[in-house]
Design a protein around this motif. Structure first.
Motif, PDB file in Angstrom:
ATOM      1  N   UNK A 166      95.498 -17.974  28.276  1.00  0.00           N
ATOM      2  CA  UNK A 166      96.714 -18.636  28.726  1.00  0.00           C
ATOM      3  C   UNK A 166      97.170 -18.378  30.145  1.00  0.00           C
ATOM      4  N   UNK A 167      96.433 -17.617  30.953  1.00  0.00           N
ATOM      5  CA  UNK A 167      96.872 -17.338  32.313  1.00  0.00           C
ATOM      6  C   UNK A 167      96.374 -18.356  33.318  1.00  0.00           C
ATOM      7  N   UNK A 168      96.474 -17.960  34.591  1.00  0.00           N
ATOM      8  CA  UNK A 168      96.095 -18.860  35.677  1.00  0.00           C
ATOM      9  C   UNK A 168      94.613 -19.217  35.620  1.00  0.00           C
ATOM     10  N   UNK A 169      93.782 -18.251  35.226  1.00  0.00           N
ATOM     11  CA  UNK A 169      92.348 -18.534  35.150  1.00  0.00           C
ATOM     12  C   UNK A 169      92.069 -19.637  34.129  1.00  0.00           C
ATOM     13  N   UNK A 170      92.650 -19.513  32.948  1.00  0.00           N
ATOM     14  CA  UNK A 170      92.396 -20.526  31.916  1.00  0.00           C
ATOM     15  C   UNK A 170      92.947 -21.877  32.342  1.00  0.00           C
ATOM     16  N   UNK A 171      94.090 -21.870  33.017  1.00  0.00           N
ATOM     17  CA  UNK A 171      94.636 -23.143  33.502  1.00  0.00           C
ATOM     18  C   UNK A 171      93.685 -23.794  34.509  1.00  0.00           C
ATOM     19  N   UNK A 172      93.131 -22.964  35.413  1.00  0.00           N
ATOM     20  CA  UNK A 172      92.195 -23.509  36.407  1.00  0.00           C
ATOM     21  C   UNK A 172      90.929 -24.027  35.720  1.00  0.00           C
ATOM     22  N   UNK A 173      90.475 -23.281  34.704  1.00  0.00           N
ATOM     23  CA  UNK A 173      89.303 -23.710  33.952  1.00  0.00           C
ATOM     24  C   UNK A 173      89.569 -25.045  33.238  1.00  0.00           C
ATOM     25  N   UNK A 174      90.729 -25.146  32.610  1.00  0.00           N
ATOM     26  CA  UNK A 174      91.079 -26.393  31.921  1.00  0.00           C
ATOM     27  C   UNK A 174      91.160 -27.557  32.900  1.00  0.00           C
ATOM     28  N   UNK A 175      91.715 -27.279  34.058  1.00  0.00           N
ATOM     29  CA  UNK A 175      91.845 -28.311  35.083  1.00  0.00           C
ATOM     30  C   UNK A 175      90.465 -28.779  35.562  1.00  0.00           C
ATOM     31  N   UNK A 176      89.558 -27.845  35.747  1.00  0.00           N
ATOM     32  CA  UNK A 176      88.192 -28.192  36.164  1.00  0.00           C
ATOM     33  C   UNK A 176      87.484 -28.990  35.065  1.00  0.00           C
ATOM     34  N   UNK A 177      87.679 -28.596  33.808  1.00  0.00           N
ATOM     35  CA  UNK A 177      87.028 -29.313  32.706  1.00  0.00           C
ATOM     36  C   UNK A 177      87.562 -30.742  32.603  1.00  0.00           C
TER      37      UNK A 177
END
Lengths: 405, 405
Positions: free
Chosen positions: B254-265
């Motif tokens: 749920x942090x910034x990394x996962x948000x960036x990953x979701x955005x890239x996906x």
């Protein structure tokens, strides 16, 4: 008028009169010019009326009205009024008011209770139905009522159909011959704004309404509910069947009468597929060996609705890899290594791979015909299902995309 | 090479190196000539590998092999080998043997355990994979391994894609910058025999495998599992993500990394839709007010997969009646009179009928753009879902029907 489907039957059948039934058609000008667009069927007192309808959550005002009226008292007769050109679907409260006005007018003109007037509308979605044009045509319709009106009715209910659809069967009941005659319209949910499959079947046999309803519902599941043109479901699909109760009585499920009825319904259902928009191939998908009948149906419908399967067939490509794909995505239990696939008599794949005996030439030869048969055996159980569809062609895109109303 | 999709991004992004990852490509001649068709990615010891795969019951041999290997010990490094031109799907036991041979050869050539070699194949279904051509290319692949190989890899995995697909994000983790870079191929299950969406994502962040797996699975549900080109599901869909575990550690969901990953996906998923076969419009379908999120997804997918909706959009026809139809057939709870529909900012329908303020001109203006937005509010609850698709055009039929291999 669009080009006649290459899959059209050679001729329209001779539809006989049904004792206790009179039919009339008229040009009401609901949307079309210079053609009939309304049919009126009047049933003598005592008729039984059964029906099955679309399960859509956004069904049309006429469908909701018919569903509420089914099973009512038939002692005072009944009437069915159908218009083409406007579906009176998604027209809010105004749509319900239109149905009420039509039913009241038909009741008065035909001397039947308003609770026994059934209506259907097919055509554009979302436009107010000009019901005044229909009620204005009523006097003429009543004056024209005649026992031999079914063939004209088959034409009056067409929208973008390329041919009228009719079927007839006779069957012996208690030593007497009874007749079942039906008409249908529709080519899937396909024409610009003009969804809807409509079916009307009449018989002179005597059948109590609850028995007739059971029979019609059961046989619709194995016929009209087993066809798909493009996986889209109309807001107006309606099947009404009336027994005029003049002839000998059918008292049980499962006899010769029900078989003849099922056969007639399958005939009409196939005619609808043969008029599928842009269709050039009639396709039967038969699935056996599934864990259950429900699983078999899932697989059959997954194949029949797959755009990749339907376009491959349009291109006469025996692309069995796409059948494997459609089996795999269906959600039904399947085992790659138990699966076998046939195109007609040609064994295509078995034991998880292409069959040793298969040749691309044999597969391609089957695809060149205009009747395609896809048989899939899942090798798991006794579940089975058969469905019918057509191919997906440039014709479908042209009709549905290259159009701007 | 087919014509570039009119929806293609303006440029391929600059994909950076990821510490701990080396990539190479080669021309193995699996099916295509004069182009690269194999990629090899080698991960230094310690990398975490996560993945999500097609749910098809007839999934390919490489997919089954990957699924069996996920979650294994990463201490000795790992490798990913991907070929285009042949999917090694529905090839029976022979397909499994091909995967085993490739994995053994890659393991020996790259000095990683065979249990840490992941393979994907994309292309024709049902033909034996010429794995000897791939293993013969291995020496050259290993010799060419370099940190900057991702852009070439994006091209090597293409089948009938009209453009390579890549995306990159950087994000701050514990005060340091980490990079996430991904490539994808696919345009739905659309090209002749050549189904498959493949996605490979790499990061230099440190993430334990179970956490990485949870993140990837959750974000795939909201991105790659929310796109549809033609409703057909590949037998080979594969998403693999590797964390090289060189940089700072991500320790929570749920942090910034996962948000960036979701955005890239999501970026990569949208690129797949934009390369949908024959696509001329990118369509977002957002459903709100459903009884549940599951119901919202049913309605959104029913709209996104409806041939009639997709052909209407291809024809720039603001045919909202077909949206009503697709809502009605979805199987989700819906009430005609609570339903509202918007095209972008244009209110189209509400309270069971066309909106008073709606004009056909306003609807048609929205349809002329190449980004179409359909918003449906069911007015029943808090359930919501958004999915993405493209239109259904003559281009799709041409590619899939007018072809005979």
């Amino acid at each position: 008028m669009p080009t006649l489907s290459p899959l059209a039957p050679e001729r329209f059948p001779e539809l006989p009169e049904i004792a206790g039934l009179r039919i009339s058609t008229a040009q009401a000008g609901v949307r079309y010019k210079d053609r009939t667009d309304v049919m009126l069927a009047v049933l003598d007192p005592g008729a039984s009326v059964a029906g099955v309808f679309t399960r859509s959550a956004t069904r049309s005002a006429p469908v909701l009205d018919c569903q509420a009226k089914l099973g009512g008292d038939g002692s005072a007769g009944a009437a069915i009024l159908v218009n083409s050109g406007n579906s009176n679907a998604f027209t809010g409260r105004a749509g319900e008011a239109s149905v009420a006005r039509i039913c009241a007018s038909v009741a008065a003109a035909c001397d039947v209770p308003g609770s026994r007037v059934f209506t259907s509308s097919t055509g554009v979605i979302g436009e107010r139905l000009p019901d005044d044009r229909i009620t204005a045509a009523l006097d003429g319709l009543v004056a024209g009522l005649a026992p031999g009106g079914l063939p004209d009715a088959a034409r009056a209910i067409m929208t973008t159909d390329t041919f009228p659809k009719g079927a007839v069967r006779t069957v012996d009941v208690a030593g007497e011959t009874v007749t079942i005659a039906g008409i249908a319209k529709g080519s899937g949910m396909i024409a610009p704004d003009m969804a809807t499959m409509l079916v009307y079947i009449f018989t002179d046999a005597t059948i109590a309404q609850p028995l007739l309803q059971d029979m019609v519902a059961a046989r619709a599941d194995a016929t009209f509910n087993c066809i798909t043109v493009d996986s889209d479901t109309s807001t107006s699909d309606t099947l009404l069947m009336a027994a005029t109760n003049v002839g000998p009585e059918v008292t049980e499920r499962g006899g010769a009468f029900e078989d003849a009825l099922g056969d007639l319904m399958l005939d009409l259902a196939h005619q609808v597929v043969r008029d599928g928009e842009g269709a050039t191939k009639f396709i039967e998908v038969a699935v056996t060996g599934a864990a259950s009948d429900a699983d078999a149906r899932k697989v059959a419908m997954s194949i029949a609705n797959s755009p990749l399967v339907k376009t491959a067939i349009a291109g006469e490509d025996p692309n069995w890899g796409r059948i494997v794909m459609a089996v795999g995505k269906s959600g039904a239990a399947a085992d790659r290594d138990q699966l076998s696939i046939r195109f007609g008599d040609v064994l295509v794949a078995e034991k998880g791979w292409v069959a040793e005996s298969y040749t691309e030439e044999a597969g391609a030869a089957h695809m060149k015909g205009d009747e395609i048969e896809i048989d899939v055996d899942l090798g798991l159980g006794d579940g089975k299902a058969t469905v019918w569809t057509c191919d997906l062609t440039h014709g479908y895109i042209t009709i549905n995309a290259d159009y701007r109303s």
